[in-house]
Design an enzyme around this catalytic site. Structure first.
Site, PDB file in Angstrom:
ATOM      1  N   ASP A 164       0.825  -1.202   0.000  1.00  0.00           N
ATOM      2  CA  ASP A 164       0.000   0.000   0.000  1.00  0.00           C
ATOM      3  C   ASP A 164       0.862   1.257   0.000  1.00  0.00           C
ATOM      4  O   ASP A 164       0.467   2.287  -0.549  1.00  0.00           O
ATOM      5  CB  ASP A 164      -0.955  -0.016   1.201  1.00  0.00           C
ATOM      6  CG  ASP A 164      -2.257   0.690   0.877  1.00  0.00           C
ATOM      7  OD1 ASP A 164      -2.747   0.521  -0.261  1.00  0.00           O
ATOM      8  OD2 ASP A 164      -2.778   1.409   1.733  1.00  0.00           O
ATOM      9  N   CYS A 196     -11.354   3.286  -5.016  1.00  0.00           N
ATOM     10  CA  CYS A 196     -10.355   3.449  -3.957  1.00  0.00           C
ATOM     11  C   CYS A 196     -10.817   4.470  -2.936  1.00  0.00           C
ATOM     12  O   CYS A 196     -10.954   4.185  -1.752  1.00  0.00           O
ATOM     13  CB  CYS A 196      -9.028   3.877  -4.588  1.00  0.00           C
ATOM     14  SG  CYS A 196      -8.000   4.873  -3.508  1.00  0.00           S
ATOM     15  N   TYR A 240     -13.088   2.728   0.312  1.00  0.00           N
ATOM     16  CA  TYR A 240     -12.496   2.569   1.651  1.00  0.00           C
ATOM     17  C   TYR A 240     -13.381   3.219   2.715  1.00  0.00           C
ATOM     18  O   TYR A 240     -13.475   2.731   3.841  1.00  0.00           O
ATOM     19  CB  TYR A 240     -11.074   3.137   1.687  1.00  0.00           C
ATOM     20  CG  TYR A 240     -10.012   2.107   1.366  1.00  0.00           C
ATOM     21  CD1 TYR A 240     -10.175   1.230   0.305  1.00  0.00           C
ATOM     22  CD2 TYR A 240      -8.862   1.997   2.137  1.00  0.00           C
ATOM     23  CE1 TYR A 240      -9.204   0.277   0.015  1.00  0.00           C
ATOM     24  CE2 TYR A 240      -7.887   1.041   1.850  1.00  0.00           C
ATOM     25  CZ  TYR A 240      -8.063   0.191   0.785  1.00  0.00           C
ATOM     26  OH  TYR A 240      -7.102  -0.760   0.514  1.00  0.00           O
ATOM     27  N   TYR A 266     -10.124   5.382   8.571  1.00  0.00           N
ATOM     28  CA  TYR A 266     -10.968   5.576   7.384  1.00  0.00           C
ATOM     29  C   TYR A 266     -12.435   5.821   7.748  1.00  0.00           C
ATOM     30  O   TYR A 266     -13.190   6.367   6.941  1.00  0.00           O
ATOM     31  CB  TYR A 266     -10.843   4.372   6.448  1.00  0.00           C
ATOM     32  CG  TYR A 266      -9.528   4.334   5.695  1.00  0.00           C
ATOM     33  CD1 TYR A 266      -9.206   5.329   4.773  1.00  0.00           C
ATOM     34  CD2 TYR A 266      -8.612   3.308   5.883  1.00  0.00           C
ATOM     35  CE1 TYR A 266      -8.010   5.299   4.079  1.00  0.00           C
ATOM     36  CE2 TYR A 266      -7.407   3.261   5.195  1.00  0.00           C
ATOM     37  CZ  TYR A 266      -7.109   4.258   4.285  1.00  0.00           C
ATOM     38  OH  TYR A 266      -5.928   4.231   3.593  1.00  0.00           O
ATOM     39  N   GLU A 281      -8.986  -3.703  -7.228  1.00  0.00           N
ATOM     40  CA  GLU A 281      -8.969  -3.549  -5.760  1.00  0.00           C
ATOM     41  C   GLU A 281      -9.108  -4.922  -5.095  1.00  0.00           C
ATOM     42  O   GLU A 281      -8.426  -5.214  -4.115  1.00  0.00           O
ATOM     43  CB  GLU A 281     -10.109  -2.639  -5.272  1.00  0.00           C
ATOM     44  CG  GLU A 281      -9.844  -1.152  -5.343  1.00  0.00           C
ATOM     45  CD  GLU A 281      -8.946  -0.636  -4.203  1.00  0.00           C
ATOM     46  OE1 GLU A 281      -8.448  -1.428  -3.380  1.00  0.00           O
ATOM     47  OE2 GLU A 281      -8.728   0.580  -4.161  1.00  0.00           O
TER      48      GLU A 281
END
Ligand SMILES: Cc1ncc(C[n+]2csc(CCO)c2C)c(N)n1
Length: 221
Positions: A44, A135, A139, A166, A209
């Protein structure tokens, strides 16, 4: 319906395979093996470097100063904030900056990030924002769901910080702006044909993803 909701509905199975991936379930209930999370964290970091380039491309593709400025804020959010947070999170998991820098990209990292950049290079700003949206918005949705379940914020869940980051207001606001941006760029001008093209981009980004989560599981064994 909002552009993002339409894309999600049109790419239903791919969206679910991404947001309800086994890796995600393991973050939520704390059962994800630590080795898989470490593999994910290292990749990541490499992913974020490439994502900063994708936002920089959005500056270049902007037609208005407002679009250029908002993309510039995206570049800065990654380079000045996200990457520092990421290095700190990695340190807590025993991963040094040297180790992060020295690791080569996994195929899943290269495939996903270069797909987004290529989509932006050959398309316009809306194509690029659609490629970025699983993305950025995904999230936020994943973390919101995980944080709402008791196991997601339990003190014994080793992934609660990741979830809280997040699920927090600051990140939820970033995702809300990304949803608004898609409406702003596309709401009044989408022909069926254009929407089909955008759906293809969106669905591919969701599959990539999902592959990224899967890489975390597969390459840590
Ligand atoms: C594989 C992967 N997908 C999405 C994100 C989340 N993310 C990446 S850049 C960005 C926007 C920053 O302002 C967000 C939320 C991630 N970290 N890794």
């Amino acid at each position: 319906m909002r552009v993002f909701e339409r894309l999600k509905a049109a790419a239903g199975d791919d969206w679910r395979s991404y947001t309800e991936h086994r890796f995600v379930a393991g973050l939520g209930d704390g059962t994800l093996p630590a080795a898989a999370f470490r593999t994910y964290l290292v990749q990541d970091y490499l992913f974020l470097i490439q994502f900063a380039r994708a936002y920089a491309l959005a500056v270049f593709k902007g037609r208005t100063l407002a679009d250029m400025r908002s993309a510039h804020r995206g570049v800065s959010a990654i380079l000045d904030v996200e990457m520092d947070l990421h290095v700190k999170l990695c340190a807590a998991w025993g991963l040094s900056p040297e180790m992060l820098e020295a690791t080569p990209e996994a195929r899943a990292t290269t495939a996903y990030t270069r797909f987004v950049i290529d989509t932006g290079l050959r398309g316009d700003l809306l194509d690029l924002h659609v490629a970025l949206s699983p993305c950025v918005i995904g999230y936020a949705e994943i973390a919101r769901r995980l944080a709402a379940a008791p196991a997601g914020s339990a003190p014994e869940n080793p992934y609660r910080e990741w979830i809280a980051e997040y699920a927090g207001d600051a990140y939820q606001d970033v995702a809300a702006s990304a949803i608004a941006k898609l409406d702003d760029l596309g709401a009044y001008s989408l022909t069926e044909r254009r929407f089909e093209g955008l759906t293809a981009i969106f669905a591919q980004a969701c599959r990539l993803e999902a592959d990224f989560w899967q890489m975390g599981l597969d390459e840590s064994r």
